[in-house]
Design an enzyme around this catalytic site. Sequence first.
Site, PDB file in Angstrom:
ATOM      1  N   TYR A   1      40.029  34.242  41.423  1.00 28.36           N
ATOM      2  CA  TYR A   1      40.015  34.987  42.684  1.00 28.36           C
ATOM      3  C   TYR A   1      39.657  34.110  43.873  1.00 28.36           C
ATOM      4  CZ  TYR A   1      40.471  39.389  40.264  1.00 28.36           C
ATOM      5  OH  TYR A   1      40.940  40.412  39.512  1.00 28.36           O
TER       6      TYR A   1
ATOM      7  N   LYS B   1      35.583  33.810  27.852  1.00 26.19           N
ATOM      8  CA  LYS B   1      36.646  33.361  26.957  1.00 26.19           C
ATOM      9  C   LYS B   1      36.426  31.864  26.729  1.00 26.19           C
ATOM     10  CE  LYS B   1      40.495  34.118  24.770  1.00 26.19           C
ATOM     11  NZ  LYS B   1      40.433  34.769  23.465  1.00 26.19           N
TER      12      LYS B   1
ATOM     13  N   ASP C   1      38.128  39.140  24.622  1.00 23.01           N
ATOM     14  CA  ASP C   1      39.035  40.025  23.881  1.00 23.01           C
ATOM     15  C   ASP C   1      38.261  40.902  22.908  1.00 23.01           C
ATOM     16  OD1 ASP C   1      38.652  37.417  23.042  1.00 23.01           O
ATOM     17  OD2 ASP C   1      40.451  37.300  21.826  1.00 23.01           O
TER      18      ASP C   1
ATOM     19  N   ASP D   1      36.903  42.441  36.316  1.00 21.62           N
ATOM     20  CA  ASP D   1      37.897  43.318  36.936  1.00 21.62           C
ATOM     21  C   ASP D   1      38.631  44.124  35.862  1.00 21.62           C
ATOM     22  OD1 ASP D   1      39.308  44.454  38.950  1.00 21.62           O
ATOM     23  OD2 ASP D   1      40.589  42.736  39.375  1.00 21.62           O
TER      24      ASP D   1
END
Length: 414
Positions: free
Chosen positions: A160, A227, A281, A305
């Site tokens: 972002y 991640k 995930d 988000d």
Amino acid sequence: MPAYKHIKIPSEAKQIIVKDKKISVPDNSIIPFIEGDGIGPDIMKATQKVVDAAVAKAFGRKRKIAWMEIYAGEKANNLYGEWLPKETFSAIKKYLVALKGPLTTPIGGGFRSLNVTLRQVLNLYACIRPVRYFRGVGSPVKHPEKMDIVIFRENTEDVYAGIEWKKGSKEVKKVISFLNHKMGTKIKSDSGLGVKPISVSSTKRLMRKAVEFAIEQKKKSVTLVHKGNIMKYTEGAFADWGYELAKNEFRKKIVTEDEVYKKHNGLVPKGKILIKDRIADSMFQQILLRPEDYDVLACPNLNGDYLSDAAAAQVGGLGLAPGANIGDYIGLFEATHGTAPKYANKNMVNPGSLILSAAMMLEYLGWNKAADMIVNSIGKTIADKTVTYDLQRQMSGATKVGTSEFGDCIVNNL
Ligand code: NAP
């Protein structure tokens, strides 16, 4: 000379200030608000009515909000000829706490997103999104009531940050050439590129807010969502720095998952907050399968988000998803959803998300009694089955009402 070009400062009301490293809130505080585009005017009107009624009911004549309109988005463009006027930033900086409706991102307006720009310029580094269930709301899962989490999303970095170059551009060619020739990469020449910065300083200030919140609210755990198995030096580092901060600054109050298994026979010592981490995930399945195991999540920008919309869907959708963008002192409160343009000016959508954001704002002011009254009243209004279209279509036997009527029901149930 007037202080502002178009902003009118309410007379006989006072400014929130910073005193002794805390905000000091007068009983008649000036609160700036941005009405917002699309459904903004509908939900802002309903929200202000509910907030005013709750403050009056909780504190009588002692306390009152003096709303001060400031401008962004289409309304600002009509008035100033620009989407985000300078005086909007300076008013939020000066008055510290503001409420915001959703804003459309103007195509070709010179901004990537007005919302992202506001968060970055004002350094509102923590986006806080609580997700909880209101009894009676339809849900795609069997036990929506098990979800009660607060997402702390880093708000200024990650993809972002807005650093990206278009395929074929002069800039992308330069960067690809540098990476392929000097850094040994093999990026295809027909690629677009984006940069994902994640810094130790921004990670730590977010994690500090998340752990402080967990301590204050007596939560059981803080989970770092990342991640890092793939993106080791950005998302992996986010998790490492999060643990580091928790151990260095809150050692006596926390225990890590690793320590629980190595030193405490798999049991969290009484009174300690568990610090754990999950791969992003896996986190998506965990919120579906074992939401009760999680209560505060600390996430980099993109994970946060995605997760906040997914979590909101589990408890009935975006119509009841509030949020706050917080910096060191400034708080800008807004719903998770956008401008939903197809419903603009139809008095149709759910104002609940902005009303709950305003309740978070009242808590931030320390006006908790009014905040609690609003949350309880929303619960009662939903239990009475008088709801807006989004909730009605998921509930059996509910009566559909418009935005303003739903707001009036909440006022009546205060
Ligand atoms: P959106 O405005 O969030 O709307 C998506 C869908 O969510 C709506 O069609 C509606 O679903 C549901 N929804 C949203 N708000 C609702 C409410 N108050 N009550 C009930 N249902 C609600 O997303 P979008 O259409 O992708 O984005 C539209 C514009 O908003 C874009 O310009 C985007 O950039 C901007 N945006 C702004 C912000 C912000 O200001 N912070 C955030 C996100 C997006 P159904 O049609 O299924 O009923």
